[in-house]
Write a protein that holds these residues in place. Structure first.
Motif, short mmCIF file in Angstrom:
data_model
loop_
_atom_site.label_atom_id
_atom_site.label_comp_id
_atom_site.label_asym_id
_atom_site.label_seq_id
_atom_site.Cartn_x
_atom_site.Cartn_y
_atom_site.Cartn_z
N ILE A 154 2.97 -7.47 8.49
CA ILE A 154 3.54 -7.29 7.43
C ILE A 154 3.20 -7.05 5.98
O ILE A 154 3.05 -6.59 5.19
CB ILE A 154 4.58 -6.58 7.87
N ALA B 286 -0.17 -7.95 5.03
CA ALA B 286 -0.52 -6.22 4.89
C ALA B 286 0.14 -5.90 3.62
O ALA B 286 -0.66 -5.11 2.31
CB ALA B 286 -0.05 -5.58 5.87
N TYR B 287 1.38 -6.58 3.02
CA TYR B 287 1.67 -5.47 2.22
C TYR B 287 1.01 -6.50 0.51
O TYR B 287 1.96 -5.83 -0.44
CB TYR B 287 3.24 -5.67 1.86
N TYR C 144 6.18 2.26 15.06
CA TYR C 144 6.60 1.52 13.76
C TYR C 144 6.04 2.59 12.70
O TYR C 144 5.04 3.69 13.18
CB TYR C 144 4.89 0.91 13.90
N THR D 30 6.06 4.16 8.94
CA THR D 30 5.43 3.34 7.64
C THR D 30 5.48 4.69 6.39
O THR D 30 5.77 5.40 6.97
CB THR D 30 4.60 2.58 7.64
N THR E 2 -3.40 -1.52 2.30
CA THR E 2 -1.90 -2.64 2.85
C THR E 2 -2.19 -1.16 4.15
O THR E 2 -2.14 -1.79 4.98
CB THR E 2 -0.56 -1.55 2.18
N GLU F 91 -1.86 -2.32 7.74
CA GLU F 91 -0.83 -1.95 9.36
C GLU F 91 -1.31 -1.48 9.95
O GLU F 91 -1.31 -1.93 11.44
CB GLU F 91 0.03 -1.36 8.40
#
Length: 256
Positions: A5, A8-9, A145, A147, A175, A179
């Motif tokens: 994560i 990804a961010y 999950y 987001t 991103t 994910e």
């Protein structure tokens, strides 16, 4: 999972590898504490420690300004032992209430949460349209999950939320794609028309099942009413959380 994560961010934010360690430990403690909402203090990160990856000068100035309420949701993965499938749920953005007293006292910070405050038992019970569906997924072999399409919510009082600059939107896409690759979901579920349109525009490669539902919130009840009339002709279906959840889980299990 947390390391993935963070990587990804970092497509969307200039931030250290360790920045999410403390917030995620806090969220986990909250999830294990049924009274965590009592005297709850909104966790935060200093704005200068998590800067958006954009060259838009005006947006960057507003991002750092204490006149703007700033929220970032950290994605959350809810799992159940023995589950073999993965559902990937996408909402629009990390909505905040600038009038929340707990937020006002920390407005100079990047205010953190999880989508729909899933880490808090009190919010899971209150936001039944979301949690009851997520719980139903958990009880039907899906780990979940959750987001957002847009990773930042930035707004000044009595003004519309800030538009996301084009280069930052591209980084949000990177991103989100990272994910999806991390989770490798069996199904992607998109909440609301805005999120569905935004996801379509991103054109992210995905070989699984995609389902778009009206936003579960009460503000979309008009859309839900029309959907129920089409899906269940001759049957009166009110826009309750129970009916929305029953529809979403039925459609998900048929599709996946």
């Amino acid at each position: 999972m947390k390391e993935g994560i963070v990587k990804a961010y970092q497509h969307s934010f200039l931030m250290s590898d360790e920045l999410f360690d403390s917030p995620y430990d806090f969220f986990k403690d909250c999830a294990d504490d049924l009274e965590a909402h009592v005297n709850y203090l909104t966790p935060y990160i200093l704005r200068e420690n998590i800067k958006p990856q954009t060259d838009d000068g005006k947006f960057n100035l507003n991002y750092l300004s204490v006149d703007y309420c700033l929220g970032v949701d950290l994605p959350i993965y809810v799992s159940k032992e023995g589950n073999t499938k993965r559902a990937f749920i996408i909402a629009e953005d990390p909505l905040r209430n600038p009038n929340d007293e707990r937020i006002k006292v920390s407005q100079e910070h990047t205010l953190l949460s999880t989508p729909f405050a899933t880490h808090l038992d009190a919010c899971r019970k209150q936001l039944k349209e979301y949690w009851d569906f997520h719980d139903a997924l958990l009880n039907n072999q899906f780990n979940v999950y959750i987001t957002d399409i847009n990773k930042i919510w930035l707004k000044r009082n009595n003004v519309n939320k800030e538009r996301i600059p084009g280069d930052l939107a591209i980084n949000f896409k990177r991103t989100l794609q990272a994910e999806i690759e991390l989770i490798n979901p069996d199904i992607i579920i998109v909440y609301g028309k805005k999120s569905a349109m935004a996801y379509d525009d991103l054109n992210i490669p995905f070989n699984g099942v995609l389902k778009a539902f009206p936003h579960p919130s009460k503000s979309a009840n008009g859309t839900w009413k029309k959907l129920f009339q089409i899906t269940y002709p001759g049957i009166e279906k009110s826009c309750t959380a129970q009916n929305k959840v029953a529809y979403m889980i039925e459609q998900t299990l048929i599709s996946a």
